[in-house]
Structure formats: C-alpha cells, structure tokens
Design an enzyme around this catalytic site. Structure first.
Site, PDB file in Angstrom:
ATOM      1  N   GLU A 119     -82.935  71.264  85.121  1.00  0.00           N
ATOM      2  CA  GLU A 119     -83.507  70.369  86.131  1.00  0.00           C
ATOM      3  C   GLU A 119     -83.855  69.028  85.485  1.00  0.00           C
ATOM      4  O   GLU A 119     -84.097  68.967  84.290  1.00  0.00           O
ATOM      5  CB  GLU A 119     -84.744  71.011  86.779  1.00  0.00           C
ATOM      6  N   LYS A 121     -85.985  65.970  84.196  1.00  0.00           N
ATOM      7  CA  LYS A 121     -87.377  65.858  83.764  1.00  0.00           C
ATOM      8  C   LYS A 121     -87.960  64.609  84.412  1.00  0.00           C
ATOM      9  O   LYS A 121     -87.632  63.485  84.053  1.00  0.00           O
ATOM     10  CB  LYS A 121     -87.471  65.762  82.248  1.00  0.00           C
ATOM     11  N   ASP A 123     -90.498  61.736  85.549  1.00  0.00           N
ATOM     12  CA  ASP A 123     -91.483  60.957  84.826  1.00  0.00           C
ATOM     13  C   ASP A 123     -92.659  60.695  85.756  1.00  0.00           C
ATOM     14  O   ASP A 123     -92.710  59.690  86.446  1.00  0.00           O
ATOM     15  CB  ASP A 123     -90.836  59.651  84.378  1.00  0.00           C
ATOM     16  N   TYR A 231     -91.977  72.921  89.917  1.00  0.00           N
ATOM     17  CA  TYR A 231     -91.034  73.457  88.938  1.00  0.00           C
ATOM     18  C   TYR A 231     -91.491  74.733  88.240  1.00  0.00           C
ATOM     19  O   TYR A 231     -90.827  75.196  87.329  1.00  0.00           O
ATOM     20  CB  TYR A 231     -90.667  72.391  87.899  1.00  0.00           C
ATOM     21  N   LYS A 320     -84.271  64.852  75.914  1.00  0.00           N
ATOM     22  CA  LYS A 320     -84.629  63.503  76.354  1.00  0.00           C
ATOM     23  C   LYS A 320     -83.435  62.555  76.373  1.00  0.00           C
ATOM     24  O   LYS A 320     -82.534  62.648  75.534  1.00  0.00           O
ATOM     25  CB  LYS A 320     -85.701  62.917  75.404  1.00  0.00           C
ATOM     26  N   CYS A 414     -85.789  19.000  79.420  1.00  0.00           N
ATOM     27  CA  CYS A 414     -84.754  20.008  79.191  1.00  0.00           C
ATOM     28  C   CYS A 414     -84.510  20.142  77.692  1.00  0.00           C
ATOM     29  O   CYS A 414     -84.281  19.142  77.006  1.00  0.00           O
ATOM     30  CB  CYS A 414     -83.467  19.603  79.911  1.00  0.00           C
ATOM     31  N   CYS A 417     -80.726  18.675  77.060  1.00  0.00           N
ATOM     32  CA  CYS A 417     -80.313  17.285  77.263  1.00  0.00           C
ATOM     33  C   CYS A 417     -81.478  16.311  77.363  1.00  0.00           C
ATOM     34  O   CYS A 417     -81.270  15.098  77.427  1.00  0.00           O
ATOM     35  CB  CYS A 417     -79.432  17.164  78.510  1.00  0.00           C
ATOM     36  N   CYS A 432     -83.544  21.753  85.305  1.00  0.00           N
ATOM     37  CA  CYS A 432     -83.230  20.529  84.580  1.00  0.00           C
ATOM     38  C   CYS A 432     -82.542  19.605  85.563  1.00  0.00           C
ATOM     39  O   CYS A 432     -81.652  20.017  86.309  1.00  0.00           O
ATOM     40  CB  CYS A 432     -82.305  20.860  83.417  1.00  0.00           C
ATOM     41  N   CYS A 438     -76.003  17.272  81.458  1.00  0.00           N
ATOM     42  CA  CYS A 438     -76.590  18.279  80.573  1.00  0.00           C
ATOM     43  C   CYS A 438     -75.498  19.201  80.025  1.00  0.00           C
ATOM     44  O   CYS A 438     -74.774  19.843  80.781  1.00  0.00           O
ATOM     45  CB  CYS A 438     -77.631  19.095  81.343  1.00  0.00           C
TER      46      CYS A 438
END
Ligand code: D41
Length: 677
Positions: A119, A121, A123, A231, A320, A414, A417, A432, A438
């Site tokens: 099954e 796992k 979290d 579970y 895991k 910027c 540039c 910018c 640029c």
C-alpha cells in the site's frame, strides 16, 4: 413530551439513508445521488432534530462539529502499542528484508509465493479510532506509540471517519488505525487562502494534517480539508477478523472505513518492487502526497510467527521514495531576466541531492514570494523538487539564521542591461523595461524562436545563443538567417561539422507554418494555441498584420488583452522590420484559405490538454486531429479546460484535471471521441 415511535423511526431511517450515501460517496467514491439531494436529506434530519432535541445522539450524521472546544488534550494509553515502521531506502535493503522474513518462516528465500499486502505510505498523521458497538468512542493520536492525545472532538469532524458503522459482524469493541491526511488540492487551496489572509501557511501536507488534528476547537479542524485511509486494526474484542491483512482491510471497508484504492496483494519481493516502480511513476498524479510504499506480510499467522523487535514489526517495512525535500544553505540570491523582461529571483544553493537529482538553484518565483518567505543569504532553507517541476525554496528555518543576515531587495536596475525595473500595480512580477535592448530578453526571445514548438532549429542551444548575443552577432531573430558557417565554427565548443549541421538546420527551418512562426515571434499573451487560432482564422500573415483589434476579437480564444498585444506588436516599426527581414531570408509557409467565420467542427469550442504519451499517435498528430475537428489544444489545465487526454506516464496535468473535476480521457476514450464525432 415523549416522541412518538413513528418520528423516532423516521429519524433513524433518515440517518441510515445518510450513512449509506456517505459510504457511497466517501468509501466507494461512487455516489448514487447528486449533492443537492444529499443536502436535502441532511436538512430534513436537522429539522427533525431541532424539533425533537431529545432524539439527538452523538452518532447522528449531524453531530460532527457539535462539540465545544476542549481546554486541553486528554491522554490516551494505547491498549496495544502503535508500532513504528522500519525503512528500506534501496531495492537491496528490501531484498534483505524479504530474506529475513523467508528465513524466519523457514521458506526458501527465493520463494516468490509469499504474499505481501502493498500500500502507498501516506504522508499524514497516524491516528487510532476506537469503536464500541459500532459507534465511534474515541480518537487518539499515535503520540510516542504508547501514549497519545485524545482528539475525539476533532476526528469526528472528518467526513470520512464513520461515526457509526454500517453492515454486520464487526467486533463489539475494536480499534482501527489509519493515516489522516490533507489531499494535495485541499492543501494548495488552504495555503492559497492563508496567503491571501496574511496567515501562516503549512510547509507540507503532513504538517497540515498533524496541525489540524491538534486544534482545541473542533470548528477549526472541521474547516480543514482532511481525509483518512485506514491500514490496520489494534485491539479487537468481541469478534473475529479475517486471517489476512488484505481481507481485514476489505472487511473494514464494508463497515464504512476508507482504505487506499491503490492497495494490492503482490507476490514475493519482485512483486513488491514492481508495485514500487509503478506507484513511483504515478506518484505525481495521485491526489494525495505519499513518501513511499509499505509492504506487510499478508498472512496473520505468519505475522504472529515473525513478531516484532523493539518497536517495529518484523513483518512490515516502509520502502521510501527519494526525498522530495531537503535542507540546504542559500549562498546567494540572483535575478534572472526572462523573455518578457520578467525579473525572477533565484536562490543559489549549496548543492543538495533531492528528488533524485543534485539541485544548486531554486526559484523564488517573484518578489512577493521572496518577501513573504523572507529568504536571506546564509539561511538554511527547505528545497523541494517534486517530479519534473522546477526546484523551489519552500521555507526558511528561522532558528538557524546567521546573525546579521540582510533582507533581500528587488534591484532597481536590470542586472543584465541596467534599464529600470518596474512593477505594475497589482502584479507580482517585476519587469526590466529594456525590451530588446536587454541582452537577456534578446537571448530569451531568440531561444524561444528556435525552440522545438516554434521554428525548431536543432543545434542552436541556449549557451550558443548567449555567446552569439554577447558577441553582437545576434541582435534579433532575423540575424539567425545571416549567420555563416565560418562564423559559427569560430565559436566556443563548435567544430566545422556542428557548424555545418547547424547551417543546414537553419536552412530547413525556413519551411514552416504560419502558426509556428507566429508563436515563435513571442508576442506577449500569444501562446501556441492562440497562434494556431490566429493562423487558422486569417490564413495569411498580411491579413493578420492589417487587422484591427475589433477583427482580432472575432477569433476564438482572443480576448481584449490578446487583441491589444497583437495589435501593439505589429504597430511597432522594429517588429515589422524583423518580420520583413525574416520573409526576405526565405522563411515561408503555405498560405491557407482564411476561415474568418467561426470554425464549425464537432469539437468546436472544446479545449483539450494532452499529457503523457499516446500509443497510437504522436502528440502533434493528436493535436492536429483535435484542431481539424474544431477543438483547441492548450498547454495548461484550468477550469476552462473541457478534456484532459492522458497517455502513458502522464504528468501533473492529470492531477490538476482531477482536482478541478475536468473530464479526463484515456487513449481508447479519446479515440472514441475522435471517431464518433
Ligand atoms: O500510510 C502510512 N503512513 C502507513 C503507516 C501505512 N500504510 N501502514 C502502516 N502500518 C503500520 C503497522 C505495520 C505498524 C501497522 C503505517 C504505520 N504502521 C505507521 N504509521 C506511523 C507509524 C507507523
């Protein structure tokens, strides 16, 4: 006044009906009645209970959030300890586990017949639910495994936790264990609302689940989108359960508990590994976060024989997945300038292995995010890399902040540039203002123009473009077509051969389609789908360039913003020059009959998103078929999407579709749709 038996009966019948529909909805994920009808039944029960309060019982479906806040959590001693799980991080460690199991059971360790219940796992947060005569008596956290906290008032608010069991044959007193979790969609929505309200967000769904269960006021818990999969069972009195783990979960499900729909019984260690691989591939498309797989020896007789060591059973193990989140240190914050001038803060990190790759940069998205997370140089941060998404900085560990770490500010100029950086009201993005002056924007614009879905020039990579821009060999996309072989061969890491190949790729790219060309120009707000609509509608470039905003608005997919962007682009002398030079260089496409009138195909007005690979056709072919039938294909899923077509290894788009309740089609159903129309 006593309540008549008839009313008593009616109320009980209503409750049974509601419990049945809860079961259909939560456990089977297959409701029989629409939500409105369910709401009607609930209201009817509420009304009856208001008229006859003496009929209210704690296991009534109306009584989930009735509890008053508690002053403090009581403690609960678990009658049987809630064990922990050993971990395996590699296939080798899993094989070792299997070998130990087989040896102890005196089976041949090559024995592939041994059945494991596999099954995901989850979290979330582990809880214990005690049922006495089919009624929820108490809910508790796992705590240290021996002693947990009484969270009855909170678990009652979770719709998927049955207050009263259905069916027959459950033990008179027994404990069910499971994981309370916050599904990805609920987690994202919760955090978005928290940001909007200026409140604290949760770092991950596990903290969200655990934090939500630790509320003194059940009303707060009730407002959190929590779910549960069970579970295991703990103490069992006054009844029997099956002799296999998998069969026990089947029984629990019949009594009204939700179990994970992904659970399977597999054979031997190879079966376990295949399950792990498969789930790993589908991890992104699940609606909840998982961090691995749990395997349990399915036979209870075998479980008893194996027993446990210290706090963990010998018959179970968690396998895991590579961690998606890790800690690392921020070395610096830099700003990247994109094609449209968007200035994005990027954290330079101490390299760290996360989500299966080494990560040394992570996006901070935009200035608002940077400010909100308050990331500073020297900070220890959580970086996250989930699936194939761009790594991001999730949060800062404030307690580890070095002294004197300075706040980071948006640059006024910027970094590439030197032009002014501005930010419009209500926009998160800073830009910018240098435009094609640029170099960063120029390089990004050129990268976009040559990309696979635009002009598709293979061999003209990002690094080379940056070099050519820096050397002033490329000022605009039109300069691509005057590059010479010798000039290219002189660039770093370019040989004669690759220069030659590149020249021929550039030559080949000249034959294209109007849609690709338009997309490649990088007009703001004109993505692939819009470019295709414009190309189909006008048929040729000159009509498009001559169109007014009002005419543009007639194109499906084009609203006032897009129309004004398109008009503005072609009003710019500079852009007309570039387009003219491109055509003079020989860039060409087949002109089409203008459609002008709204398209009328059977899929007219339908928007599709494709994800994963299809077996019977390429993505481009699928797209073409959809467009031929009048449909539209876009790149990202939103509420406006009508269908998400998914093939093998679908990405996060499928998850998103499910979250938004967009219709999803697998390949056979997609084929059917194409045919029946
Ligand atoms: O999904 C889970 N997080 C999960 C946790 C699971 N699917 N199964 C589990 N099984 C057990 C045993 C084998 C001890 C009954 C568990 C956990 N334990 C567990 N959760 C938190 C600590 C241990």
């Amino acid at each position: 006044m006593t309540v008549s038996n008839a009313i008593r009966k009616k109320v009980e019948a209503l409750r049974d009906q509601i419990r049945h529909h809860n079961y259909r909805y939560h456990v089977l994920d297959d409701p029989e009645i629409p939500d409105a009808e369910y709401d009607r039944l609930m209201r009817e029960l509420q009304t009856a209970e208001r008229q006859h309060p003496e009929l209210i019982s704690p296991d009534s479906p109306t009584q989930r959030v009735g509890d008053q806040p508690v002053e403090a959590f009581g403690t609960v001693d678990h009658a049987l300890p809630m064990l922990s799980l050993d971990n395996a991080f590699t296939a080798e460690e899993l094989r070792d586990f299997h070998r130990r199991v087989a040896d102890r059971l005196e089976l041949d360790s090559g024995d592939e017949a041994l059945a494991y219940a596999a099954e995901p796992k989850l979290d979330g947060a582990a809880v214990s639910l005690l049922y006495v005569d089919g009624r929820l008596e108490r809910g508790a956290t796992r705590g240290d495994g021996n002693t947990g906290e009484d969270i009855t008032h909170n678990v009652r608010t979770i719709d998927a936790v049955p207050l009263r069991l259905i069916g027959k044959g459950y033990p008179s007193r027994f404990e069910v264990r499971g994981e309370v979790f916050m599904p990805k969609a609920g987690f994202a929505a919760y955090n978005a609302a928290a940001i909007a309200a200026g409140e604290k967000t949760f770092v991950n769904p596990r903290n969200a689940a655990a934090g939500s269960l630790r509320q003194l006021d059940p009303k707060l818990t009730a407002a959190r989108p929590l779910d549960i999969y069970v579970y295991a069972v703990g103490l069992v009195e006054g009844g029997e359960l099956p002799d296999r783990h998998s069969a026990t979960l089947d029984r629990l499900q019949e009594w009204g508990f939700k179990t994970c729909p992904e659970r399977r019984v597999v054979k031997g260690v190879e079966g376990c590994l295949a399950f792990y691989e498969d789930l790993g591939r589908r991890r992104q498309s699940l609606s909840y976060e998982i961090d691995g797989v749990v395997y349990k020896v399915d036979s209870l007789a075998h479980q008893r024989e194996l027993g446990f060591v210290s706090r963990a059973p010998r018959w179970a193990i968690a396998h895991k997945f590579p961690a998606q989140e890790e800690l690392t240190v921020v070395r610096g914050v830099e700003y990247q300038v994109g094609r449209t001038g968007a200035v994005t803060p990027v954290a330079r990190l101490e390299p760290v292995f996360v989500g299966g790759v080494t990560v040394s940069n992570a996006t901070l998205h935009n200035i608002d995010e940077l400010t909100r997370k308050d990331v500073r140089v020297g900070d220890t941060v959580i970086v996250r890399r989930a699936g194939d998404v761009i790594p991001e900085v999730v949060s800062v560990l404030i307690q580890r902040r070095p002294k004197g770490a300075k706040r980071i500010r948006l640059p006024r100029k910027c970094p590439v540039c030197g032009s002014k950086v501005t930010r419009e009201k209500g926009e998160a993005v800073a830009r910018c203002t240098g435009g094609l002056f640029c170099a960063a924007q120029r390089a990004e614009a050129i990268k976009h123009f040559v990309s696979r879905r635009a002009m598709d020039i293979e061999g003209l990579g990002g690094k080379l473009i940056e070099q050519l821009v820096a050397a002033d060999r490329l000022k605009t996309v039109a300069d691509i077509y005057v590059l010479t072989r010798d000039e290219l061969a002189a660039m770093e890491r370019m040989g004669e051969k690759s220069a030659e190949n590149l020249i021929s790729a550039i030559e080949q790219s000249k034959s294209t389609t109007l849609a690709r060309f338009l997309f490649g120009l990088g007009i703001r707000e004109v993505g692939e789908a819009t470019a295709a609509s414009l190309a189909a509608y006008f048929g040729n470039l000159d009509s498009l360039m001559a169109s007014t905003e009002a005419e543009l608005l007639a194109v499906s997919d084009v609203g006032p913003i897009v129309a004004s962007r398109v008009r503005a682009f072609f009003d710019e002398r500079h852009n007309l020059d570039i387009v003219g030079r491109l055509r003079e260089s020989g860039v060409n496409w087949t002109e089409m009959e203008p459609q002008m009138a709204p398209e009328d195909g059977p899929l007219n007005g339908k928007t599709f998103v494709l994800t994963g690979s299809l077996a019977s056709m390429t993505r481009d072919q699928a797209k073409q078929r959809i467009q031929e039938l009048g449909g539209k294909v876009t790149g990202s899923v939103s509420k406006k999407t009508d269908y998400v077509v998914y093939g093998d290894k679908p990405g996060s788009k499928l998850t998103k579709a499910r979250e938004l309740d967009v219709v999803t089609l697998d390949e056979p159903h997609f084929q059917k749709l194409l045919k029946t129309r």
